[in-house]
Design a protein around this motif. Structure first.
Motif, PDB file in Angstrom:
ATOM      1  N   ILE A 252       0.863  -1.170   0.000  1.00 13.20           N
ATOM      2  CA  ILE A 252       0.000   0.000   0.000  1.00 13.20           C
ATOM      3  C   ILE A 252       0.908   1.231   0.000  1.00 13.20           C
ATOM      4  CG2 ILE A 252      -1.713   1.321   1.305  1.00 13.20           C
ATOM      5  CD1 ILE A 252      -2.793  -1.388   2.321  1.00 13.20           C
ATOM      6  N   THR A 253       0.702   2.108  -0.964  1.00 16.34           N
ATOM      7  CA  THR A 253       1.608   3.243  -1.108  1.00 16.34           C
ATOM      8  C   THR A 253       1.021   4.572  -0.670  1.00 16.34           C
ATOM      9  OG1 THR A 253       0.958   3.586  -3.393  1.00 16.34           O
ATOM     10  CG2 THR A 253       2.831   2.132  -2.983  1.00 16.34           C
ATOM     11  N   GLY A 254      -0.268   4.715  -0.688  1.00 15.82           N
ATOM     12  CA  GLY A 254      -0.958   5.905  -0.214  1.00 15.82           C
ATOM     13  C   GLY A 254      -0.316   7.248  -0.513  1.00 15.82           C
ATOM     14  N   ARG A 255       0.327   7.800   0.481  1.00 14.37           N
ATOM     15  CA  ARG A 255       0.829   9.171   0.401  1.00 14.37           C
ATOM     16  C   ARG A 255       1.859   9.376  -0.704  1.00 14.37           C
ATOM     17  NH1 ARG A 255       2.809  13.074   5.325  1.00 14.37           N
ATOM     18  NH2 ARG A 255       2.997  14.931   4.023  1.00 14.37           N
ATOM     19  N   ALA A 256       2.688   8.388  -0.971  1.00 17.06           N
ATOM     20  CA  ALA A 256       3.701   8.532  -2.020  1.00 17.06           C
ATOM     21  C   ALA A 256       3.047   8.832  -3.365  1.00 17.06           C
ATOM     22  CB  ALA A 256       4.575   7.289  -2.107  1.00 17.06           C
ATOM     23  N   VAL A 257       1.949   8.163  -3.654  1.00 17.71           N
ATOM     24  CA  VAL A 257       1.229   8.422  -4.902  1.00 17.71           C
ATOM     25  C   VAL A 257       0.578   9.803  -4.842  1.00 17.71           C
ATOM     26  CG1 VAL A 257      -0.701   7.685  -6.371  1.00 17.71           C
ATOM     27  CG2 VAL A 257       0.885   5.986  -5.441  1.00 17.71           C
ATOM     28  N   TYR A 258      -0.039  10.094  -3.726  1.00 14.30           N
ATOM     29  CA  TYR A 258      -0.711  11.381  -3.550  1.00 14.30           C
ATOM     30  C   TYR A 258       0.271  12.549  -3.683  1.00 14.30           C
ATOM     31  CZ  TYR A 258      -3.269  15.150  -1.228  1.00 14.30           C
ATOM     32  OH  TYR A 258      -3.861  16.350  -0.929  1.00 14.30           O
ATOM     33  N   GLU A 259       1.462  12.402  -3.119  1.00  7.61           N
ATOM     34  CA  GLU A 259       2.477  13.456  -3.153  1.00  7.61           C
ATOM     35  C   GLU A 259       3.247  13.499  -4.468  1.00  7.61           C
ATOM     36  OE1 GLU A 259       3.148  15.794  -0.816  1.00  7.61           O
ATOM     37  OE2 GLU A 259       1.607  15.077   0.557  1.00  7.61           O
ATOM     38  N   GLY A 260       3.090  12.476  -5.304  1.00  7.62           N
ATOM     39  CA  GLY A 260       3.750  12.451  -6.597  1.00  7.62           C
ATOM     40  C   GLY A 260       5.184  11.945  -6.584  1.00  7.62           C
ATOM     41  N   THR A 261       5.593  11.270  -5.489  1.00 12.94           N
ATOM     42  CA  THR A 261       6.949  10.705  -5.436  1.00 12.94           C
ATOM     43  C   THR A 261       7.000   9.286  -5.978  1.00 12.94           C
ATOM     44  OG1 THR A 261       6.655   9.963  -3.142  1.00 12.94           O
ATOM     45  CG2 THR A 261       7.600  12.165  -3.476  1.00 12.94           C
ATOM     46  N   LEU A 262       5.825   8.743  -6.321  1.00 14.44           N
ATOM     47  CA  LEU A 262       5.709   7.403  -6.888  1.00 14.44           C
ATOM     48  C   LEU A 262       4.449   7.378  -7.735  1.00 14.44           C
ATOM     49  CD1 LEU A 262       6.451   4.279  -6.872  1.00 14.44           C
ATOM     50  CD2 LEU A 262       4.863   4.117  -4.945  1.00 14.44           C
ATOM     51  N   THR A 263       4.561   6.810  -8.926  1.00 12.46           N
ATOM     52  CA  THR A 263       3.353   6.622  -9.732  1.00 12.46           C
ATOM     53  C   THR A 263       2.882   5.186  -9.575  1.00 12.46           C
ATOM     54  OG1 THR A 263       4.498   5.898 -11.746  1.00 12.46           O
ATOM     55  CG2 THR A 263       4.183   8.301 -11.453  1.00 12.46           C
ATOM     56  N   VAL A 264       1.615   4.985  -9.841  1.00 15.89           N
ATOM     57  CA  VAL A 264       1.069   3.628  -9.788  1.00 15.89           C
ATOM     58  C   VAL A 264       1.815   2.741 -10.780  1.00 15.89           C
ATOM     59  CG1 VAL A 264      -0.983   2.223 -10.199  1.00 15.89           C
ATOM     60  CG2 VAL A 264      -1.186   4.397  -8.979  1.00 15.89           C
ATOM     61  N   GLU A 265       2.102   3.269 -11.954  1.00 14.34           N
ATOM     62  CA  GLU A 265       2.807   2.496 -12.982  1.00 14.34           C
ATOM     63  C   GLU A 265       4.193   2.064 -12.497  1.00 14.34           C
ATOM     64  OE1 GLU A 265      -0.426   4.792 -14.654  1.00 14.34           O
ATOM     65  OE2 GLU A 265       1.303   5.484 -13.512  1.00 14.34           O
ATOM     66  N   GLU A 266       4.917   2.964 -11.820  1.00 12.85           N
ATOM     67  CA  GLU A 266       6.236   2.617 -11.274  1.00 12.85           C
ATOM     68  C   GLU A 266       6.114   1.516 -10.221  1.00 12.85           C
ATOM     69  OE1 GLU A 266       8.802   6.758 -11.344  1.00 12.85           O
ATOM     70  OE2 GLU A 266       7.257   6.511  -9.800  1.00 12.85           O
ATOM     71  N   GLY A 267       5.106   1.643  -9.378  1.00 13.98           N
ATOM     72  CA  GLY A 267       4.894   0.645  -8.335  1.00 13.98           C
ATOM     73  C   GLY A 267       4.566  -0.723  -8.904  1.00 13.98           C
ATOM     74  N   VAL A 268       3.684  -0.761  -9.887  1.00 12.99           N
ATOM     75  CA  VAL A 268       3.304  -2.026 -10.529  1.00 12.99           C
ATOM     76  C   VAL A 268       4.519  -2.646 -11.212  1.00 12.99           C
ATOM     77  CG1 VAL A 268       1.917  -3.048 -12.374  1.00 12.99           C
ATOM     78  CG2 VAL A 268       0.871  -1.450 -10.754  1.00 12.99           C
ATOM     79  N   ALA A 269       5.301  -1.837 -11.906  1.00  9.10           N
ATOM     80  CA  ALA A 269       6.495  -2.347 -12.590  1.00  9.10           C
ATOM     81  C   ALA A 269       7.506  -2.894 -11.589  1.00  9.10           C
ATOM     82  CB  ALA A 269       7.133  -1.246 -13.438  1.00  9.10           C
ATOM     83  N   ALA A 270       7.697  -2.209 -10.472  1.00 13.93           N
ATOM     84  CA  ALA A 270       8.634  -2.679  -9.446  1.00 13.93           C
ATOM     85  C   ALA A 270       8.165  -4.012  -8.847  1.00 13.93           C
ATOM     86  CB  ALA A 270       8.810  -1.636  -8.346  1.00 13.93           C
ATOM     87  N   CYS A 271       6.873  -4.137  -8.624  1.00 11.27           N
ATOM     88  CA  CYS A 271       6.334  -5.394  -8.091  1.00 11.27           C
ATOM     89  C   CYS A 271       6.499  -6.527  -9.095  1.00 11.27           C
ATOM     90  CB  CYS A 271       4.876  -5.226  -7.710  1.00 11.27           C
ATOM     91  SG  CYS A 271       4.601  -4.171  -6.265  1.00 11.27           S
ATOM     92  N   ALA A 272       6.229  -6.246 -10.357  1.00 12.42           N
ATOM     93  CA  ALA A 272       6.383  -7.253 -11.408  1.00 12.42           C
ATOM     94  C   ALA A 272       7.831  -7.699 -11.506  1.00 12.42           C
ATOM     95  CB  ALA A 272       5.890  -6.705 -12.746  1.00 12.42           C
ATOM     96  N   ALA A 273       8.763  -6.755 -11.444  1.00 11.35           N
ATOM     97  CA  ALA A 273      10.187  -7.101 -11.516  1.00 11.35           C
ATOM     98  C   ALA A 273      10.598  -7.931 -10.312  1.00 11.35           C
ATOM     99  CB  ALA A 273      11.025  -5.828 -11.596  1.00 11.35           C
ATOM    100  N   ALA A 274      10.080  -7.622  -9.142  1.00  7.91           N
ATOM    101  CA  ALA A 274      10.440  -8.360  -7.927  1.00  7.91           C
ATOM    102  C   ALA A 274       9.976  -9.802  -7.983  1.00  7.91           C
ATOM    103  CB  ALA A 274       9.856  -7.666  -6.694  1.00  7.91           C
ATOM    104  N   THR A 275       8.832 -10.036  -8.587  1.00  8.67           N
ATOM    105  CA  THR A 275       8.293 -11.399  -8.630  1.00  8.67           C
ATOM    106  C   THR A 275       8.955 -12.239  -9.720  1.00  8.67           C
ATOM    107  OG1 THR A 275       6.431 -10.690 -10.004  1.00  8.67           O
ATOM    108  CG2 THR A 275       6.088 -10.765  -7.621  1.00  8.67           C
TER     109      THR A 275
END
Length: 138
Positions: free
Chosen positions: A113-136
């Protein structure tokens, strides 16, 4: 607050359709809007919820939640070990690098759960999804 209610819900609906939430500070479960300590260790409650039949759990490190200070990776590993299933990590994500830090322990993590990072613009949903995909994939 009410483990008996949690057990009854699992019996009625099934643990695969419910998610338990454990909010803790310093490893102690917090209740009443995070104001009071419960005297219960978060890992102990996770173990109980696993035994009760829950298959999903959100573990929030309330000392880090909304602070964008980074994740306590080891805390999520310990919670997953106690729970018996991967956990959803919550509290402290500041950027994609925090999600990437979870890659070595991806087997302990079901989601982030990223909450504030997305809201503040320090992380995009796309970046988060890509990082999770790479980790798996690792």
């Amino acid at each position: 607050n009410d483990p008996d209610l949690a057990r009854a819900a699992v019996e009625r609906v099934g643990g695969d359709r419910l998610t338990a939430g454990i909010d803790a500070k310093g490893g102690e479960v917090a209740v009443s809007g995070w104001i009071e300590g419960s005297g219960v260790a978060a890992c102990d409650l996770a173990r109980e919820m696993g035994k009760a039949g829950f298959k999903h759990i959100v573990y929030t490190d309330i000392a880090r939640d909304g602070m964008q200070t980074g994740l306590d990776v080891q805390a999520y590993v310990q919670m997953a070990e106690a729970f018996g299933h991967p956990v959803i990590a919550s509290g402290g994500v500041a950027s994609v690098s925090d999600i990437e830090r979870l890659a070595p322990v991806a087997s302990s993590i079901e989601g982030v759960i990223t909450g504030r990072a997305v809201y503040e613009g320090t992380l995009t949903v796309e970046e988060g999804v890509a990082a999770c995909a790479a980790a798996t994939k690792e």
